[in-house]
Design a protein around this motif. Structure first.
Motif, mmCIF file in Angstrom:
data_model
loop_
_atom_site.group_PDB
_atom_site.id
_atom_site.type_symbol
_atom_site.label_atom_id
_atom_site.label_comp_id
_atom_site.label_asym_id
_atom_site.label_seq_id
_atom_site.Cartn_x
_atom_site.Cartn_y
_atom_site.Cartn_z
ATOM 1 N N GLY A 93 3.816 6.190 0.472
ATOM 2 C CA GLY A 93 4.097 5.618 1.122
ATOM 3 C C GLY A 93 5.257 6.008 2.283
ATOM 4 N N HIS A 137 -3.831 5.475 1.299
ATOM 5 C CA HIS A 137 -2.696 4.551 1.848
ATOM 6 C C HIS A 137 -2.855 3.344 1.835
ATOM 7 N N ARG A 140 -2.939 0.585 -0.768
ATOM 8 C CA ARG A 140 -2.079 0.312 -1.269
ATOM 9 C C ARG A 140 -0.502 -0.258 -0.792
ATOM 10 N N TYR A 141 -1.183 0.558 0.290
ATOM 11 C CA TYR A 141 -0.186 -0.544 1.845
ATOM 12 C C TYR A 141 -0.054 -1.557 3.018
ATOM 13 N N THR A 435 5.881 8.430 -5.210
ATOM 14 C CA THR A 435 6.521 6.823 -4.848
ATOM 15 C C THR A 435 8.456 7.205 -4.829
ATOM 16 N N ALA A 438 9.270 5.247 -1.579
ATOM 17 C CA ALA A 438 8.500 3.496 -1.942
ATOM 18 C C ALA A 438 9.344 2.926 -3.014
ATOM 19 N N GLN A 442 11.277 -0.795 -2.413
ATOM 20 C CA GLN A 442 10.686 -1.409 -2.989
ATOM 21 C C GLN A 442 12.029 -2.621 -4.150
#
Length: 493
Positions: A93, A137, A140-141, A435, A438, A442
């Motif tokens: 992330g 990347h 996932r993002y 992560t 990240a 979150q």
């Protein structure tokens, strides 16, 4: 004779109040937020507005540090392990990949025979690594438009082992009264001549063009941890145009940049810098035991004062930083068009407690001579001081955070909110838990069992000829045969 210090382990500090009380007891400045902020409420989630790199604004405030694995082919090409590592960098992330990993600009500049190289023959591999990272990347993002990727260019200098993991082939900037013994420098013929440096500069220029060709957003011209260009910053005793004065000791950087621009290469620039260095340390022999190294003590400096063998260190007391020249260096970087600097400290080879604060030392290191939080605070506050005087157009990445463990987000938030640094760099932490931040952003919670506890196996393994990785916490590495071999190495340390 002093006894080894007793260190309070971070997991035993159950609350922020416990952490603050311990910091206060140590007498250091290491403030933190009360709780982990989530989503756009977190300073870690904010884009970096002050600069653009290759037309992009960096989309958040944390970065992945260069993390090499000693796991390429002997031709310097990527293997499954390298590809997996870069994929995990993408999954992290982080919107800034500061260097990926150390890439040797020529074969004899490698720190090990399995180091990644940035030469014509490896262009396809480098392109694949970048594409793997970007794809992971994006998957996932959802966006890569604010993802900035740099390639770190290096020559290992004093630490070169290009042909055999057990055989040093050092090339140095100058003779060092302590490190020469440790790293087998026995002759002036091992000191680079000015003519050899001029040819090496052309290797950097060629490597930067390869980086641009395969899609890197910037190159990191590595000046840290005792590797060659960092060593040149401390070449006070070297004669000729690459030693002595500050102008001469920074000439390589200026000539690399001018060579790149003369070739028509407009790739953006970054520098990772050991902002200060201290003298070499060794295990205290009086407190060493079979299977357990003694705490670190300075090497004998009787014949080395004033200390003219380092950068950012006091000549009359090489146990303390002197930030006069590092501040000048940052100003020079801005003049040369460098947009981002990554500030580390010391060297993992001769004073690892300065560079990588940890409770467990690597096999060739020593027990920490101070609580590792003292070293964390030292790095954070040096970055704070340098950022306060750095040109406004220069973005500053701070490092040395992994030892904070559960309290890393709390400290990182405070640092960013108070403008002590622009971006937080993560290294070892991402090997066990890519992560980490990240997840913090979150949900405000962390997977405790995945947090790096600074066991230093990722350093001990390559020091003993094995690939690097998180053997204690990453099942990919704990399933490998090297895992048992590593246990035996640690027992015999």
């Amino acid at each position: 004779m002093s006894e080894p210090i007793k260190i309070v382990r971070i997991p035993s500090l159950k609350t922020v109040a416990d952490f603050r009380a311990h910091v206060a007891q140590l007498g250091i400045e290491l403030p933190c937020d009360d709780a982990i902020a989530v989503g756009q409420n977190s300073p870690l989630a904010q884009p970096l507005a002050q600069i653009e790199i290759n037309g992009k604004r960096i989309g958040n405030r944390y970065a992945i540090q260069p993390m090499e694995g000693w796991d390429c082919t002997t031709e310097g090409r990527a293997t499954e392990e390298v590809i997996r590592r870069w994929q995990r960098f993408g999954e992290s992330g982080a919107k800034l990949i500061f260097g990926g990993e150390a890439m040797a600009v020529r074969p004899d500049g490698r720190a090990n025979p399995n180091q990644l190289m940035i030469v014509e023959q490896t262009k396809g591999d480098l392109a694949k690594l970048r594409e793997t990272l970007v794809h992971a990347h994006d998957e996932r993002y959802g966006s890569e438009s604010d993802l900035v990727i740099g390639f770190q260019l290096t020559h290992s200098g004093r630490f070169c082992k290009p042909n055999d993991k057990k055989r040093l082939e050092p090339r140095v900037a100058y003779r060092h009264p302590i490190l020469d013994r440790k790293f087998q420098v026995e002759s002036d013929s091992q000191v680079f001549t000015d003519g050899e440096i001029e040819r090496l500069i052309q290797d950097y220029v060629k490597a930067a063009q390869i980086a641009r060709d395969v899609g890197a957003d910037f190159v990191d011209i590595k000046h840290c941890h005792g590797y060659l260009l960092h060593e040149f910053l401390g070449a006070h005793t070297r004669p000729g145009k690459y030693g002595g004065s500050f102008e001469n000791r920074t000439r390589i950087l200026r000539e690399v940049v001018s060579g790149m621009r003369a070739s028509g290469n407009k790739i953006e620039l970054g520098v990772r810098l050991s902002a200060f260095d201290l003298c070499p340390f060794k295990p205290d022999p009086a407190l060493s035991q079979p299977g357990k190294l003694g705490p670190g003590i300075p090497e004998d400096l009787t014949d080395c004062l004033p200390y003219r063998y380092g950068f950012g260190v006091k000549a009359d007391n090489p146990l303390e930083p002197d930030l006069t020249e590092p501040a000048k260096f940052l100003a020079l970087c801005a003049e040369l068009g460098v947009k981002i600097v990554n500030l580390s400290a010391g060297s993992p080879y001769y004073n690892p407690h300065i560079q990588r604060p940890a409770i467990y030392p690597p096999s060739d290191g020593y027990q920490p001579p101070e609580d590792p939080l003292v070293a964390v605070a030292r790095q954070i506050n040096v970055v704070r001081q340098l950022k306060a005087t750095a040109p406004k157009a220069l973005a500053v990445v701070g490092t040395g955070y992994s030892y904070l463990q559960e309290y890393l987000p709390h400290v990182a938030q405070y640092v960013l909110r108070n403008n002590w640094a622009d971006i937080i760099g993560l290294g070892r932490m991402t090997l066990s838990y890519p992560t980490f931040l990240a997840d913090a952003l979150q949900s405000g919670t962390l997977t405790t069992k995945a947090i790096c506890r600074t066991f230093s196996d990722c350093t001990t393994a390559p020091r003993n000829g094995m690939i690097s990785g998180c053997y204690p916490l990453d099942k990919y590495y704990s399933a490998k045969p090297e895992f048992q071999k590593l246990k035996e190495v640690k027992k015999g340390a």
